[in-house]
Scaffold this motif. Structure first.
Motif, PDB file in Angstrom:
ATOM      1  N   VAL A 129      13.828   8.733   2.279  1.00  7.16           N
ATOM      2  CA  VAL A 129      13.655   8.895   0.831  1.00  7.16           C
ATOM      3  C   VAL A 129      13.190  10.307   0.487  1.00  7.16           C
ATOM      4  O   VAL A 129      13.661  10.917  -0.483  1.00  7.16           O
ATOM      5  CB  VAL A 129      12.665   7.848   0.296  1.00  7.16           C
ATOM      6  CG1 VAL A 129      12.394   8.078  -1.190  1.00  7.16           C
ATOM      7  CG2 VAL A 129      13.203   6.440   0.514  1.00  7.16           C
ATOM      8  N   LYS A 130      12.286  10.861   1.278  1.00  7.10           N
ATOM      9  CA  LYS A 130      11.774  12.206   1.015  1.00  7.10           C
ATOM     10  C   LYS A 130      12.804  13.289   1.324  1.00  7.10           C
ATOM     11  O   LYS A 130      12.571  14.463   1.010  1.00  7.10           O
ATOM     12  CB  LYS A 130      10.498  12.435   1.821  1.00  7.10           C
ATOM     13  CG  LYS A 130       9.328  11.580   1.344  1.00  7.10           C
ATOM     14  CD  LYS A 130       8.084  11.784   2.208  1.00  7.10           C
ATOM     15  CE  LYS A 130       6.934  10.903   1.721  1.00  7.10           C
ATOM     16  NZ  LYS A 130       5.713  11.070   2.553  1.00  7.10           N
ATOM     17  N   TYR A 180      10.250  -1.344  -3.637  1.00  3.16           N
ATOM     18  CA  TYR A 180      10.727  -0.412  -2.608  1.00  3.16           C
ATOM     19  C   TYR A 180       9.725   0.718  -2.395  1.00  3.16           C
ATOM     20  O   TYR A 180       9.334   1.013  -1.260  1.00  3.16           O
ATOM     21  CB  TYR A 180      12.086   0.136  -3.019  1.00  3.16           C
ATOM     22  CG  TYR A 180      12.787   0.977  -1.984  1.00  3.16           C
ATOM     23  CD1 TYR A 180      13.301   0.409  -0.824  1.00  3.16           C
ATOM     24  CD2 TYR A 180      12.958   2.348  -2.183  1.00  3.16           C
ATOM     25  CE1 TYR A 180      13.971   1.182   0.119  1.00  3.16           C
ATOM     26  CE2 TYR A 180      13.629   3.131  -1.244  1.00  3.16           C
ATOM     27  CZ  TYR A 180      14.127   2.549  -0.099  1.00  3.16           C
ATOM     28  OH  TYR A 180      14.777   3.315   0.837  1.00  3.16           O
ATOM     29  N   TYR A 181       9.309   1.350  -3.477  1.00  2.00           N
ATOM     30  CA  TYR A 181       8.389   2.487  -3.352  1.00  2.00           C
ATOM     31  C   TYR A 181       6.966   2.030  -3.021  1.00  2.00           C
ATOM     32  O   TYR A 181       6.237   2.731  -2.326  1.00  2.00           O
ATOM     33  CB  TYR A 181       8.425   3.315  -4.629  1.00  2.00           C
ATOM     34  CG  TYR A 181       9.786   3.910  -4.881  1.00  2.00           C
ATOM     35  CD1 TYR A 181      10.214   5.040  -4.196  1.00  2.00           C
ATOM     36  CD2 TYR A 181      10.672   3.306  -5.778  1.00  2.00           C
ATOM     37  CE1 TYR A 181      11.473   5.570  -4.390  1.00  2.00           C
ATOM     38  CE2 TYR A 181      11.946   3.827  -5.977  1.00  2.00           C
ATOM     39  CZ  TYR A 181      12.335   4.957  -5.292  1.00  2.00           C
ATOM     40  OH  TYR A 181      13.587   5.483  -5.474  1.00  2.00           O
ATOM     41  N   GLU A 182       6.603   0.847  -3.478  1.00  2.00           N
ATOM     42  CA  GLU A 182       5.272   0.314  -3.143  1.00  2.00           C
ATOM     43  C   GLU A 182       5.146   0.063  -1.645  1.00  2.00           C
ATOM     44  O   GLU A 182       4.129   0.398  -1.022  1.00  2.00           O
ATOM     45  CB  GLU A 182       5.027  -0.994  -3.908  1.00  2.00           C
ATOM     46  CG  GLU A 182       4.874  -0.818  -5.411  1.00  2.00           C
ATOM     47  CD  GLU A 182       4.895  -2.157  -6.126  1.00  2.00           C
ATOM     48  OE1 GLU A 182       4.736  -3.202  -5.441  1.00  2.00           O
ATOM     49  OE2 GLU A 182       5.088  -2.173  -7.356  1.00  2.00           O
ATOM     50  N   ILE A 183       6.164  -0.535  -1.063  1.00  2.00           N
ATOM     51  CA  ILE A 183       6.090  -0.938   0.337  1.00  2.00           C
ATOM     52  C   ILE A 183       6.276   0.235   1.286  1.00  2.00           C
ATOM     53  O   ILE A 183       5.519   0.395   2.253  1.00  2.00           O
ATOM     54  CB  ILE A 183       7.146  -2.030   0.629  1.00  2.00           C
ATOM     55  CG1 ILE A 183       6.802  -3.314  -0.129  1.00  2.00           C
ATOM     56  CG2 ILE A 183       7.252  -2.312   2.130  1.00  2.00           C
ATOM     57  CD1 ILE A 183       7.876  -4.384  -0.050  1.00  2.00           C
ATOM     58  N   GLU A 188       4.411   5.930  -4.146  1.00  2.00           N
ATOM     59  CA  GLU A 188       4.883   7.255  -4.559  1.00  2.00           C
ATOM     60  C   GLU A 188       6.398   7.195  -4.748  1.00  2.00           C
ATOM     61  O   GLU A 188       7.129   6.776  -3.866  1.00  2.00           O
ATOM     62  CB  GLU A 188       4.532   8.290  -3.498  1.00  2.00           C
ATOM     63  CG  GLU A 188       4.837   9.716  -3.906  1.00  2.00           C
ATOM     64  CD  GLU A 188       4.416  10.723  -2.852  1.00  2.00           C
ATOM     65  OE1 GLU A 188       4.565  11.917  -3.084  1.00  2.00           O
ATOM     66  OE2 GLU A 188       3.923  10.285  -1.772  1.00  2.00           O
ATOM     67  N   LYS A 189       6.870   7.635  -5.928  1.00  5.22           N
ATOM     68  CA  LYS A 189       8.290   7.500  -6.246  1.00  5.22           C
ATOM     69  C   LYS A 189       9.008   8.828  -6.093  1.00  5.22           C
ATOM     70  O   LYS A 189       8.624   9.834  -6.674  1.00  5.22           O
ATOM     71  CB  LYS A 189       8.479   6.980  -7.668  1.00  5.22           C
ATOM     72  CG  LYS A 189       9.905   6.516  -7.948  1.00  5.22           C
ATOM     73  CD  LYS A 189       9.987   5.696  -9.217  1.00  5.22           C
ATOM     74  CE  LYS A 189      11.383   5.115  -9.399  1.00  5.22           C
ATOM     75  NZ  LYS A 189      11.504   4.288 -10.597  1.00  5.22           N
TER      76      LYS A 189
END
Length: 640
Positions: A129-130, A180-183, A188-189
């Motif tokens: 993601v990053k 998704y971003y929580e887990i 962090e989005k």
């Protein structure tokens, strides 16, 4: 009001209950991820799929009485097959740090990483993601990766429109849950790009009952889709994405000035089926109609809502949209879609004939720069002996920072290449033993596809990726003996009937039906416009060449000018093929062609229980496969 997808008076599958209780894809996945275990429970694995991962085990490493060698397969979601340089280098690194040292190009234009341990899954997803990537929605009961032709033509506006709307449709139908971003990123989005304002507006617009107002999932609701949902966007005539095999395919329609006017819409395609279950079958998409550019989002939501609200949520084998259209008929389906759409759908526009393109080799992209299409056998990016494809790709991306597009035939295209860099890129490939000239690749290999199957896919009945190269070698030898050495036959193979490599569109399709045995499908076309037919239910691997010989001999004898093998099989029919085979006298050989080698580790060695425990601990600590550790230890021992 939106129709309630789950009626309290109808039975539903267990998975529907899991989705409803998951709090929009959070539990029990989030809780189990924190537990010090080697694997997830079955309930958690169902939710894990929506996040882009399947839990698997390496069947080559199974030992009776010992725990399975649990691993995670991670799949990327990248519309139109777009992989920026930063993301590719991250995937390459993750495959070495956490995976099995290979990458796999999928037949839906994504990458898969295999061999990731549960404890490393969060770090791997966060890194993706990053680096401008995502895995959200790459699996699960929702819209999957949206496909588009990979050709990066900068002077052909229709190709740019296809890329643009593949991105926009993917954004429109992306899950909106914060799970998704929580887990995976602790809340962090990260976004790889800003959504177009019209996409955001279209998602919330209720119109005629397509949206759940004030819900975390405005399009999907808490139950998501009955099964997976697949889309593509292409241009007239370009069938590089198997246009008839998707739930929805959009075809870009432009005016004489090249300006986008709207889209032809096809719906109801799908490849998955189950052996001995007549209610399950592959199906080609039907023309539904035409929609203007301004209405495309409303039309897509209307189609999704129709499948969401009326698709089968009890029998998952019957849950794809193709079965809804088959049961209802196209007219009833179109009528229901029009109710959600709020207006009639216009008639389907005429189109040119479809043609399959793979775009291999060096090409002009229309703006002074080049693009280069590379054939990757069965999509497996690896280093093996003098063949160092993985090393070559890493060197090229690192040195030139090139973007890439993955193809539906699990190949790869580099683009935006400065012509001055062509020779340097060729040198890297040549030094790494990678063939770059398309004409030097056997056409049987060039146009073939195979799914990964054994040892990791839990659905696989038999081999596919590891078996197909040897089978193609045997078929090539047979064709040469019959003076058919120049033939190009589209061959596709899967280890089970789910059809991930789309064998039901092939001229010659192999579908796993038992250990070292395949169901054979015949009659697809080179341009993937016609469904093949099942010819034999269970053919042993060792009988493949003997079985094919009379079919090829009949083809040589009675073909018409310009006719392909698949077209021939379709024209003469299965009964004629059987009749010829029954009376055929085999050609004489010094000896029969021997069964071809399956690329797998045939031999297994057991270790004492206490040593296995130690081995597994080291494997988890170092994030390396157990068989790799054993291999290195044995190499060190024999080197003494």
């Amino acid at each position: 009001m939106v129709k309630t997808p789950i009626s309290p008076t109808h039975k539903v599958s267990k998975v529907e209950g899991l989705k409803e209780k998951s709090n929009f894809l959070r539990e029990p996945l989030a809780t189990e991820l924190l537990e010090d275990t080697t694997h997830f429970t079955e309930d958690a694995t169902q939710i894990l799929k929506f996040h882009g991962s399947y839990q698997q085990d390496n069947r080559d490493n199974r030992v009776k009485g010992q725990e399975k060698d649990y691993q995670m397969m991670l799949r990327t979601r990248n519309p139109g097959g777009f992989i920026p340089a930063q993301l590719y280098l991250t995937l390459d690194r993750l495959s070495d740090e956490y995976g099995n040292h290979t990458l796999r190009v999928t037949t839906r234009q994504g990458f898969q990483l295999h061999g990731i341990l549960k404890k490393n899954l969060k770090a791997a997803i966060a890194a993706i993601v990053k680096s401008m990537g995502s895995t959200l929605g790459a699996c699960g009961d929702l819209n999957r990766n949206v496909m588009a032709p990979p050709a990066p033509y900068k002077n052909r506006r229709e190709y740019q429109y296809a890329w643009e709307y593949a991105d926009k449709i993917a954004d429109l139908l992306r899950p909106q849950t914060g799970a998704y971003y929580e887990i995976w990123l602790d809340g962090e989005k990260f976004l790889s790009g800003e959504e177009a304002p019209e996409v955001k507006a279209a998602r919330q617009q209720n119109g005629h009952g397509t949206t759940f107002v004030d819900k975390e999932e405005p399009i999907y609701g808490e139950h998501y889709m009955p099964r997976k949902f697949k889309c593509s966007v292409t241009v007239p005539g370009d069938n590089s994405i198997d246009v008839y095999t998707h739930d929805v395919s959009l075809v870009v329609i432009t005016n004489n000035e090249g300006e986008l006017q709207g889209f032809n819409v096809l719906a109801g395609g799908g490849m998955g089926r189950t052996h001995n279950k007549e209610e399950s079958f592959p199906r080609l998409a039907d023309p539904i109609g035409y929609v203007a550019k301004k209405d495309i989002y409303a039309l897509m939501k209307a189609i999704v809502a129709t499948q969401r609200d009326y698709g089968d949520r009890f029998n998952r084998r019957h849950a794809r949209m193709k079965y809804l259209i088959e049961d209802w008929g196209v007219e009833k389906f179109r009528t229901q879609v029009e109710q959600y759409f709020g207006q009639p759908i216009e008639p389907f526009k005429p189109l040119p004939d479809w043609k399959y393109e793979d775009y291999l080799g060096w090409n002009e992209q229309g703006d002074g720069k080049l693009f280069f299409g590379l054939s990757i056998e069965n999509g497996r990016v690896k280093d093996e002996g003098t063949f160092q494809l993985k090393t070559a790709l890493k060197q090229i991306v690192t040195q030139f920072q090139l973007p890439m597009r993955l193809t539906a035939n699990h190949n790869l295209i580099f683009y935006d290449i400065d012509p001055d860099h062509k020779n340097a890129i060729e040198t890297i490939f040549n030094n790494c033993g990678v063939v770059t000239v398309a004409e030097k690749i056997d056409p049987l290999t060039r146009y073939s596809m195979a799914c990964p199957a054994l040892p990791t896919c839990g659905l696989a009945i038999t081999e596919s990726e590891r078996a197909l190269p040897g089978i193609i070698e045997g078929i090539r030898t047979l064709l040469n003996e019959l003076d058919l050495g120049s033939e190009e036959i589209v061959i596709r193979m899967t280890g089970c009937p789910n059809g991930c490599a789309r064998p039901y569109m092939a001229e010659l399709g192999f579908v796993g039906s038992g250990p070292e045995a395949y169901q054979i499908w015949l009659g697809g076309t080179p341009n993937q416009t016609q469904l093949a037919q099942a010819y034999i239910e269970k053919l042993p691997h060792k009988e493949i060449e003997r079985f094919l010989e009379p079919l090829f001999a009949y083809f040589k004898q009675d073909r018409v000018a310009g006719e392909s093998f698949g077209e021939f099989c379709s024209r003469v029919g299965l009964e004629a093929l059987r009749g010829f085979s029954e009376t055929y006298q085999p050609i004489e050989r010094v000896k029969l062609i021997k069964p071809r080698r399956i690329r797998k580790h045939q031999h297994r060695v057991s270790v004492p229980d206490e040593m296995f425990v130690q081995l597994k601990e080291v494997s988890e600590k170092e994030a390396r496969a157990m068989n790799q550790i054993v291999k290195e230890a044995l190499e060190a021992y024999f080197a003494k």
